[in-house]
Design a protein around this motif. Structure first.
Motif, mmCIF file in Angstrom:
data_model
loop_
_atom_site.group_PDB
_atom_site.id
_atom_site.type_symbol
_atom_site.label_atom_id
_atom_site.label_comp_id
_atom_site.label_asym_id
_atom_site.label_seq_id
_atom_site.Cartn_x
_atom_site.Cartn_y
_atom_site.Cartn_z
ATOM 1 N N TRP A 129 0.844 -1.200 0.000
ATOM 2 C CA TRP A 129 0.000 0.000 0.000
ATOM 3 C C TRP A 129 0.879 1.251 0.000
ATOM 4 C CZ3 TRP A 129 -0.588 4.303 2.975
ATOM 5 C CH2 TRP A 129 -1.737 5.070 2.737
ATOM 6 N N GLU A 130 1.920 1.243 0.824
ATOM 7 C CA GLU A 130 2.813 2.399 0.889
ATOM 8 C C GLU A 130 3.512 2.634 -0.453
ATOM 9 O OE1 GLU A 130 3.980 2.141 5.655
ATOM 10 O OE2 GLU A 130 5.423 1.550 4.118
ATOM 11 N N MET A 131 3.942 1.565 -1.103
ATOM 12 C CA MET A 131 4.623 1.696 -2.394
ATOM 13 C C MET A 131 3.717 2.328 -3.436
ATOM 14 S SD MET A 131 7.808 0.246 -2.417
ATOM 15 C CE MET A 131 8.119 -0.678 -3.902
ATOM 16 N N ARG A 132 2.438 2.045 -3.373
ATOM 17 C CA ARG A 132 1.495 2.540 -4.375
ATOM 18 C C ARG A 132 0.976 3.937 -4.067
ATOM 19 N NH1 ARG A 132 -2.415 -2.639 -5.942
ATOM 20 N NH2 ARG A 132 -0.810 -3.849 -7.033
ATOM 21 N N HIS A 133 0.930 4.299 -2.795
ATOM 22 C CA HIS A 133 0.224 5.530 -2.426
ATOM 23 C C HIS A 133 1.089 6.599 -1.760
ATOM 24 C CE1 HIS A 133 -3.639 3.686 -3.396
ATOM 25 N NE2 HIS A 133 -3.250 2.612 -2.751
ATOM 26 N N LEU A 134 2.297 6.264 -1.330
ATOM 27 C CA LEU A 134 3.122 7.239 -0.617
ATOM 28 C C LEU A 134 4.397 7.539 -1.388
ATOM 29 C CD1 LEU A 134 2.915 5.900 3.057
ATOM 30 C CD2 LEU A 134 1.426 7.569 1.929
ATOM 31 N N PRO A 135 4.863 8.795 -1.340
ATOM 32 C CA PRO A 135 6.145 9.131 -1.970
ATOM 33 C C PRO A 135 7.298 8.499 -1.204
ATOM 34 C CG PRO A 135 5.285 11.005 -0.752
ATOM 35 C CD PRO A 135 4.208 9.975 -0.740
ATOM 36 N N VAL A 136 8.465 8.491 -1.834
ATOM 37 C CA VAL A 136 9.626 7.840 -1.241
ATOM 38 C C VAL A 136 9.965 8.416 0.132
ATOM 39 C CG1 VAL A 136 12.089 7.369 -1.509
ATOM 40 C CG2 VAL A 136 10.584 7.266 -3.497
ATOM 41 N N ALA A 137 9.874 9.735 0.291
ATOM 42 C CA ALA A 137 10.248 10.365 1.567
ATOM 43 C C ALA A 137 9.412 9.819 2.714
ATOM 44 C CB ALA A 137 10.092 11.881 1.465
ATOM 45 N N ARG A 194 17.946 11.156 15.228
ATOM 46 C CA ARG A 194 18.184 12.159 16.271
ATOM 47 C C ARG A 194 16.914 12.867 16.691
ATOM 48 N NH1 ARG A 194 23.580 13.603 16.422
ATOM 49 N NH2 ARG A 194 22.964 14.532 18.420
ATOM 50 N N ASP A 195 15.952 12.960 15.792
ATOM 51 C CA ASP A 195 14.713 13.681 16.088
ATOM 52 C C ASP A 195 13.518 12.835 15.634
ATOM 53 O OD1 ASP A 195 12.625 15.426 16.459
ATOM 54 O OD2 ASP A 195 13.628 17.148 15.524
ATOM 55 N N PRO A 196 13.107 11.863 16.470
ATOM 56 C CA PRO A 196 12.002 10.982 16.082
ATOM 57 C C PRO A 196 10.704 11.726 15.774
ATOM 58 C CG PRO A 196 13.141 10.132 18.024
ATOM 59 C CD PRO A 196 13.658 11.517 17.789
ATOM 60 N N LYS A 197 10.426 12.806 16.504
ATOM 61 C CA LYS A 197 9.184 13.546 16.271
ATOM 62 C C LYS A 197 9.168 14.155 14.871
ATOM 63 C CE LYS A 197 8.215 14.643 21.115
ATOM 64 N NZ LYS A 197 7.999 15.721 22.121
ATOM 65 N N ALA A 198 10.323 14.663 14.438
ATOM 66 C CA ALA A 198 10.402 15.225 13.088
ATOM 67 C C ALA A 198 10.212 14.125 12.051
ATOM 68 C CB ALA A 198 11.750 15.923 12.887
ATOM 69 N N LEU A 199 10.754 12.954 12.338
ATOM 70 C CA LEU A 199 10.613 11.830 11.410
ATOM 71 C C LEU A 199 9.155 11.369 11.336
ATOM 72 C CD1 LEU A 199 12.797 10.542 9.689
ATOM 73 C CD2 LEU A 199 12.952 8.685 11.347
ATOM 74 N N VAL A 200 8.472 11.419 12.459
ATOM 75 C CA VAL A 200 7.032 11.093 12.466
ATOM 76 C C VAL A 200 6.270 12.058 11.574
ATOM 77 C CG1 VAL A 200 4.929 11.058 13.873
ATOM 78 C CG2 VAL A 200 7.007 9.962 14.719
ATOM 79 N N ARG A 201 6.605 13.338 11.685
ATOM 80 C CA ARG A 201 5.934 14.338 10.847
ATOM 81 C C ARG A 201 6.225 14.081 9.365
ATOM 82 N NH1 ARG A 201 7.704 17.739 15.098
ATOM 83 N NH2 ARG A 201 9.491 18.448 13.865
ATOM 84 N N LEU A 202 7.452 13.717 9.051
ATOM 85 C CA LEU A 202 7.814 13.430 7.662
ATOM 86 C C LEU A 202 7.064 12.195 7.145
ATOM 87 C CD1 LEU A 202 11.658 14.028 7.902
ATOM 88 C CD2 LEU A 202 10.072 15.324 6.469
ATOM 89 N N GLY A 203 6.840 11.236 8.029
ATOM 90 C CA GLY A 203 6.128 10.041 7.630
ATOM 91 C C GLY A 203 4.633 10.236 7.465
ATOM 92 N N GLU A 204 4.107 11.274 8.123
ATOM 93 C CA GLU A 204 2.674 11.539 8.065
ATOM 94 C C GLU A 204 2.306 12.631 7.080
ATOM 95 O OE1 GLU A 204 1.706 12.481 12.052
ATOM 96 O OE2 GLU A 204 1.594 10.363 12.705
ATOM 97 N N ALA A 205 3.285 13.353 6.580
ATOM 98 C CA ALA A 205 3.008 14.485 5.699
ATOM 99 C C ALA A 205 2.253 14.037 4.444
ATOM 100 C CB ALA A 205 4.319 15.164 5.290
ATOM 101 N N LEU A 206 1.334 14.875 4.006
ATOM 102 C CA LEU A 206 0.537 14.577 2.803
ATOM 103 C C LEU A 206 1.132 15.290 1.607
ATOM 104 C CD1 LEU A 206 -3.067 14.821 4.282
ATOM 105 C CD2 LEU A 206 -1.716 12.781 3.872
#
Length: 206
Positions: A129-137, A194-206
């Motif tokens: 699902w991620e491969m089809r619907h989410l960008p690489v970042a 180093r910054d898990p919260k920032a990584l969470v935001r990057l993973g959730e960004a639309l």
């Protein structure tokens, strides 16, 4: 790993499975090899691949608690994929004869292996699902969060690229940008979050 089994079944499983330690890059088996037993991962990551031209296709990555080599459970004679240790790994291996004896003597063990296979199936569905619907970042950010454990991911950029279905150059650029932002720290075969919260935001960004 067999805590949900009855005491007698746990003892039988402990006799059937033997510890196995493998170095990074070691092949557990190759596509087409004989299906001689079943593996359970205790520590580390194992890459599943299938031939697809010049570059093997990634089928998934199995981590602690995961199962691989399931062909033996359904009577297949040969391996339908290859399995290679992405990191140093500690596994349990049950030869075919011992495994079949365990299943015959303790049918409850079938449910244990079925749950492990189901977990791997759901992980594969999520990756698809991620491969089809989410960008690489987004895919990369989610993967790093999943793998980071104590804070460090001991994989190369090429390993990460295979796991998210991208080129090494794309992954290297993203990691470089995130390193400049202080989200990760990079080293040889090493990515420290180093910054898990920032990584969470990057993973959730639309």
């Amino acid at each position: 790993m067999f805590q949900e089994l009855s005491p007698k079944a746990r003892q039988a499983a402990a006799r059937a499975f033997q510890p196995l330690r493998v170095r990074r890059g070691s092949a557990l088996y190759r596509e087409g090899d004989g299906a001689d037993g079943l593996y359970l991962v205790r520590e580390g990551l194992v890459w599943l691949e299938r031939s697809a031209g010049a570059e093997p296709a990634t089928l998934g990555v199995v981590g602690p608690g995961g199962l691989l080599g399931e062909e033996v459970l359904v009577g297949e004679r040969g391996r339908t994929s290859g399995a290679t240790a992405l990191t140093y790994a500690e596994l349990l291996f049950a030869p075919k004869e011992g495994l079949l004896a365990l299943l015959e003597g303790f049918p409850e063990a079938q449910g244990f292996f079925l749950k492990a296979l189901y977990a791997r199936l759901k992980a594969a569905e999520r990756r698809l699902w991620e491969m089809r619907h989410l960008p690489v970042a987004q895919r990369l950010a989610r993967l790093l969060l999943e793998l980071r454990g104590a804070g460090e991911v001991g994989l190369s950029h090429q390993d990460l690229a295979r796991m998210v279905g991208a080129t090494r150059e794309t992954v290297t650029k993203l990691l470089g940008d995130w390193a400049l932002q202080g989200v990760v720290d990079l080293g040889y075969r090493r990515v420290e979050v180093r910054d898990p919260k920032a990584l969470v935001r990057l993973g959730e960004a639309l």
